[in-house]
Design an enzyme around this catalytic site. Structure first.
Site, PDB file in Angstrom:
ATOM      1  N   HIS A 144       0.826  -1.216   0.000  1.00  0.00           N
ATOM      2  CA  HIS A 144       0.000   0.000   0.000  1.00  0.00           C
ATOM      3  C   HIS A 144       0.854   1.258   0.000  1.00  0.00           C
ATOM      4  O   HIS A 144       2.053   1.212   0.300  1.00  0.00           O
ATOM      5  CB  HIS A 144      -0.925   0.021   1.226  1.00  0.00           C
ATOM      6  CG  HIS A 144      -2.130  -0.863   1.097  1.00  0.00           C
ATOM      7  ND1 HIS A 144      -2.081  -2.215   1.384  1.00  0.00           N
ATOM      8  CD2 HIS A 144      -3.404  -0.600   0.683  1.00  0.00           C
ATOM      9  CE1 HIS A 144      -3.279  -2.744   1.171  1.00  0.00           C
ATOM     10  NE2 HIS A 144      -4.095  -1.787   0.741  1.00  0.00           N
ATOM     11  N   LYS A 148      -1.102   5.039   4.540  1.00  0.00           N
ATOM     12  CA  LYS A 148      -2.102   4.150   5.145  1.00  0.00           C
ATOM     13  C   LYS A 148      -1.805   4.027   6.640  1.00  0.00           C
ATOM     14  O   LYS A 148      -0.652   3.800   7.042  1.00  0.00           O
ATOM     15  CB  LYS A 148      -2.056   2.776   4.463  1.00  0.00           C
ATOM     16  CG  LYS A 148      -3.073   1.797   5.015  1.00  0.00           C
ATOM     17  CD  LYS A 148      -3.236   0.581   4.103  1.00  0.00           C
ATOM     18  CE  LYS A 148      -4.201  -0.445   4.682  1.00  0.00           C
ATOM     19  NZ  LYS A 148      -5.546   0.085   4.984  1.00  0.00           N
TER      20      LYS A 148
HETATM   21  N1  NAI Z   1     -13.066  -1.013   1.696  1.00  0.00           N
HETATM   22  C1  NAI Z   1     -12.341  -0.462   0.702  1.00  0.00           C
HETATM   23  O1  NAI Z   1     -12.510  -0.795  -0.489  1.00  0.00           O
HETATM   24  C2  NAI Z   1     -11.339   0.585   1.042  1.00  0.00           C
HETATM   25  C3  NAI Z   1     -11.139   0.915   2.351  1.00  0.00           C
HETATM   26  N2  NAI Z   1     -10.265   1.907   2.689  1.00  0.00           N
HETATM   27  C4  NAI Z   1     -10.229   2.256   4.098  1.00  0.00           C
HETATM   28  O2  NAI Z   1     -10.989   3.454   4.265  1.00  0.00           O
HETATM   29  C5  NAI Z   1     -10.459   4.227   5.343  1.00  0.00           C
HETATM   30  C6  NAI Z   1     -10.116   5.628   4.843  1.00  0.00           C
HETATM   31  O3  NAI Z   1      -9.059   5.561   3.917  1.00  0.00           O
HETATM   32  P1  NAI Z   1      -8.473   6.903   3.269  1.00  0.00           P
HETATM   33  O4  NAI Z   1      -9.556   7.683   2.583  1.00  0.00           O
HETATM   34  O5  NAI Z   1      -7.278   6.498   2.505  1.00  0.00           O
HETATM   35  O6  NAI Z   1      -8.006   7.705   4.581  1.00  0.00           O
HETATM   36  P2  NAI Z   1      -7.865   9.274   4.801  1.00  0.00           P
HETATM   37  O7  NAI Z   1      -7.028   9.443   6.030  1.00  0.00           O
HETATM   38  O8  NAI Z   1      -7.434   9.941   3.541  1.00  0.00           O
HETATM   39  O9  NAI Z   1      -9.373   9.755   5.107  1.00  0.00           O
HETATM   40  C7  NAI Z   1     -10.043   9.592   6.314  1.00  0.00           C
HETATM   41  C8  NAI Z   1     -10.900  10.850   6.512  1.00  0.00           C
HETATM   42  O10 NAI Z   1     -11.758  10.665   7.610  1.00  0.00           O
HETATM   43  C9  NAI Z   1     -11.838  11.899   8.294  1.00  0.00           C
HETATM   44  N3  NAI Z   1     -12.369  11.695   9.644  1.00  0.00           N
HETATM   45  C10 NAI Z   1     -11.695  11.326  10.773  1.00  0.00           C
HETATM   46  N4  NAI Z   1     -12.538  11.266  11.818  1.00  0.00           N
HETATM   47  C11 NAI Z   1     -13.775  11.587  11.332  1.00  0.00           C
HETATM   48  C12 NAI Z   1     -15.057  11.684  11.920  1.00  0.00           C
HETATM   49  N5  NAI Z   1     -15.255  11.445  13.232  1.00  0.00           N
HETATM   50  N6  NAI Z   1     -16.112  12.010  11.130  1.00  0.00           N
HETATM   51  C13 NAI Z   1     -15.954  12.259   9.825  1.00  0.00           C
HETATM   52  N7  NAI Z   1     -14.746  12.197   9.192  1.00  0.00           N
HETATM   53  C14 NAI Z   1     -13.674  11.859   9.957  1.00  0.00           C
HETATM   54  C15 NAI Z   1     -10.406  12.422   8.243  1.00  0.00           C
HETATM   55  O11 NAI Z   1     -10.332  13.801   8.546  1.00  0.00           O
HETATM   56  C16 NAI Z   1     -10.040  12.107   6.810  1.00  0.00           C
HETATM   57  O12 NAI Z   1     -10.426  13.173   5.938  1.00  0.00           O
HETATM   58  C17 NAI Z   1      -9.250   3.421   5.862  1.00  0.00           C
HETATM   59  O13 NAI Z   1      -9.667   2.592   6.930  1.00  0.00           O
HETATM   60  C18 NAI Z   1      -8.864   2.565   4.656  1.00  0.00           C
HETATM   61  O14 NAI Z   1      -8.169   1.400   4.997  1.00  0.00           O
HETATM   62  C19 NAI Z   1      -9.562   2.574   1.740  1.00  0.00           C
HETATM   63  C20 NAI Z   1      -9.689   2.257   0.422  1.00  0.00           C
HETATM   64  C21 NAI Z   1     -10.592   1.234  -0.047  1.00  0.00           C
HETATM   65  O1  LIG Z   2      -6.112   2.150   3.032  1.00  0.00           O
HETATM   66  C1  LIG Z   2      -6.247   1.774   1.845  1.00  0.00           C
HETATM   67  O2  LIG Z   2      -5.764   2.404   0.891  1.00  0.00           O
HETATM   68  C2  LIG Z   2      -7.009   0.559   1.573  1.00  0.00           C
HETATM   69  N1  LIG Z   2      -7.622  -0.021   2.572  1.00  0.00           N
HETATM   70  C3  LIG Z   2      -8.378  -1.222   2.507  1.00  0.00           C
HETATM   71  C4  LIG Z   2      -7.683  -2.323   3.280  1.00  0.00           C
HETATM   72  O3  LIG Z   2      -7.074  -2.045   4.326  1.00  0.00           O
HETATM   73  O4  LIG Z   2      -7.768  -3.471   2.850  1.00  0.00           O
HETATM   74  C5  LIG Z   2      -8.749  -1.600   1.097  1.00  0.00           C
HETATM   75  C6  LIG Z   2      -7.663  -1.362   0.097  1.00  0.00           C
HETATM   76  O5  LIG Z   2      -6.636  -2.282   0.322  1.00  0.00           O
HETATM   77  C7  LIG Z   2      -7.151   0.069   0.185  1.00  0.00           C
END
Ligand code: NAI
Ligand SMILES: O=C(O)C1=N[C@H](C(=O)O)C[C@H](O)C1
Length: 257
Positions: A144, A148
């Site tokens: 990643h 992350k």
């Molecule tokens: N299931 C999937 O397909 C995917 C899951 N993810 C997961 O999604 C999550 C976010 O990833 P990213 O966008 O890369 O992180 P990021 O750090 O860019 O975004 C997280 C956002 O949440 C905000 N935030 C924090 N506390 C909050 C609250 N109480 N209320 C509202 N907003 C709040 C932060 O200020 C930030 O803007 C991670 O857990 C990541 O692993 C990421 C990509 C794909």
């Molecule tokens: O944080 C990410 O970027 C991602 N988070 C998810 C995970 O932890 O599996 C999904 C994807 O891998 C991207």
């Protein structure tokens, strides 16, 4: 079809996004905004008032925040009667059980939690689960971007659990490994008996390899997300489906069948 389902097919789904200023949140807002059958009614990030979503009449909330806040967000959504699509990581079996408990008191509400919304990633996990019983060795390498926050990834953890279940059902014993860890961590983390290695490097987005081995052959199953746009078809699919699936759905698999 119920009156409610007919109405919801005719009118755009009102969607709120939590984590709206994050890497995924920005992409989700763009995708929802561009979808003809959805209205983006609330964009909420850290410090904003959650009630903006209910005040704006959100019917579905999409959460891409952080593992430390997602449970409070989800509890609030369920209490408000708002269905939720959750991509945020950190969901242990104990957390899922708590969500089931909250949902039991709100029978009409649906929650879909998926470790990965990439269609290719879902297939990669299914293929890995299918292959697992045929190989004595298996290791997972997830890669990643370095911003992350968590390791190993939710996808890797979920894959390890699927593989462990398939191995147990097939009566396979522990993965053979005589190596002594001279430096702690050299052999990665262990999840349900499966070694998981987490790589972080600038330039990467989200990638995973599952390496299987048996006598005289290996099989590598690999998935790559090069752009966060790869997650959006899965997120939109979940937004469209979640209100019609009361209770908890884990993973996107049921929506792809
Ligand atoms: N299931 C999937 O397909 C995917 C899951 N993810 C997961 O999604 C999550 C976010 O990833 P990213 O966008 O890369 O992180 P990021 O750090 O860019 O975004 C997280 C956002 O949440 C905000 N935030 C924090 N506390 C909050 C609250 N109480 N209320 C509202 N907003 C709040 C932060 O200020 C930030 O803007 C991670 O857990 C990541 O692993 C990421 C990509 C794909
Ligand atoms: O944080 C990410 O970027 C991602 N988070 C998810 C995970 O932890 O599996 C999904 C994807 O891998 C991207």
């Amino acid at each position: 079809m119920t009156d409610e389902q007919e109405k919801s097919q005719a009118e755009p789904v009102r969607v709120g996004v939590l984590g709206a200023r994050g890497r995924m949140g920005v992409e989700v807002c763009k995708a929802v905004d561009a979808a003809p059958d959805m209205d983006l009614v609330a964009m909420i990030d850290q410090g904003d008032w959650l009630f903006n979503a209910s005040d704006a009449g959100a019917e579905v909330v999409v959460d891409f925040t952080t593992p430390d806040v997602v449970m409070d967000n989800l509890h609030w959504c369920i209490d408000q009667g708002i269905s939720a699509v959750v991509g945020t990581t950190g969901f242990t079996e104990q957390r899922l059980e708590r969500v089931r408990g909250w949902l039991a008191r709100k029978p009409g509400v649906g929650v879909l939690i998926a470790p990965n919304f990439g269609i290719g990633a879902v297939l990669m996990m299914q293929f890995a689960a299918r292959a697992a019983r045929h190989f004595e060795s298996v290791e997972i390498i997830e890669q990643h971007h370095p911003r992350k926050l968590d390791a190993p990834s939710g996808t890797a953890t979920h894959t390890a659990r699927l593989i462990a279940t398939a191995r147990a059902e097939a009566g396979l014993g522990p993965v053979p490994d005589a190596t002594k860890d001279e430096v702690p961590g050299a052999r990665g983390a262990e999840i349900d008996g499966v070694r998981v290695h987490a790589v972080r490097a600038t330039g990467l987005v989200a990638h995973q390899e599952v390496l299987f081995g048996t006598t005289g052959e290996t099989l590598t199953i690999r998935h790559d997300s090069y752009d966060r746009a790869s997650f959006m078809p899965g997120v939109l699919l979940a937004v469209r489906a979640v209100r019609h699936r009361p209770g908890l759905t884990v993973g996107l698999d049921a929506l792809l069948d």
